[in-house]
Design a protein around this motif. Structure first.
Motif, short mmCIF file in Angstrom:
data_model
loop_
_atom_site.label_atom_id
_atom_site.label_comp_id
_atom_site.label_asym_id
_atom_site.label_seq_id
_atom_site.Cartn_x
_atom_site.Cartn_y
_atom_site.Cartn_z
N ASP A 77 0.69 -1.34 0.06
CA ASP A 77 0.04 0.10 -0.01
C ASP A 77 0.86 1.26 -0.09
OD1 ASP A 77 -2.40 -1.30 -0.17
OD2 ASP A 77 -2.59 -1.36 2.09
N ASN A 78 1.95 1.20 0.69
CA ASN A 78 2.90 2.57 0.62
C ASN A 78 4.23 2.22 0.27
OD1 ASN A 78 4.30 1.69 3.11
ND2 ASN A 78 2.23 1.91 4.18
N LYS A 125 -7.54 3.33 -7.17
CA LYS A 125 -6.56 2.96 -6.09
C LYS A 125 -5.16 2.82 -6.68
CE LYS A 125 -5.28 -1.49 -3.44
NZ LYS A 125 -4.92 -0.88 -2.33
N GLY A 127 -0.90 1.92 -5.57
CA GLY A 127 -0.10 1.09 -4.57
C GLY A 127 1.36 0.87 -5.11
#
Length: 206
Positions: A77-78, A125, A127
């Motif tokens: 995610d990060n 989204k 990522g």
């Protein structure tokens, strides 16, 4: 083609995107993803260990096919998480999946670049994907095991994959597709399991 020595970020991004696009499960993914930035991971320790693994297995009589470098993928995610894996390597106990083998004794990594999460990617989204180099070595097909008595690494092998089902992607749920396209990779020597299997080497963050 693939040029590790090319340092220009644009050609690195092109390399990374072509790796990703050649590793899609679903042909419709070609239009579905945008990649903006690629960072080459330079970790000499991991690269030399990947080479050492290949040499050891070659000496043990592995075929060229078993020693071939391929690519595998993980989604984060990060950026911090992605960078951390590239610094510390992919270690055991990092996966919440357990159906191909004990997560305390090996690592899980995705075969397909568009199937990196049990839930489908939703619009907007973003990522970070880490592309890894992987030497699969000797691969054992195992049936999925959803019990708590986990499948152990198989002696003489380096990797488990799920029994392949000839389902068309449309009939397979995303979660199933994700689970069925995992590699479970481990390195066992003298009865103990390596905390970081040498045959997986972080390569590019994108």
């Amino acid at each position: 083609g693939f040029h590790p020595e090319a340092e220009e970020s644009s050609s690195l991004l092109e390399t990374a995107v072509s790796v990703l696009q050649s590793s899609y499960l679903d042909s419709t993914s070609q239009d579905g993803f945008q990649y903006s930035q690629a960072i080459l991971v330079e970790n000499d320790v991991f690269l030399s260990e990947l080479k050492a693994f290949a040499q050891a297995k070659e000496a043990a009589g592995y075929s060229q096919e078993e020693l071939e470098e391929t690519f595998a993928f993980l989604l984060f995610d990060n950026e911090e998480e992605a960078k951390e894996v590239c610094q510390t390597g992919l270690r055991v106990n990092s996966s919440s999946i357990s159906m191909l083998g004990d997560p305390a004794k090996g690592v899980y990594i995705s075969k397909y670049a568009d199937c990196l999460h049990p839930r489908p990617w939703y619009h907007g989204k973003s990522g970070y994907i880490v592309i890894f180099k992987l030497i699969k070595g000797k691969v054992k097909v195992v049936s999925e095991n959803y019990t708590t008595s986990y499948t152990c690494p198989s002696p003489g092998y380096d990797c488990h994959v799920a029994v392949s089902r000839n389902n068309t992607p449309s009939k397979t749920s995303h979660c199933q597709a994700f689970e069925q396209s995992q590699y479970y990779v481990y390195e066992v020597s003298d009865g103990s399991t390596a905390e970081r299997p040498r045959q997986i080497c972080p390569y590019i963050i994108i």
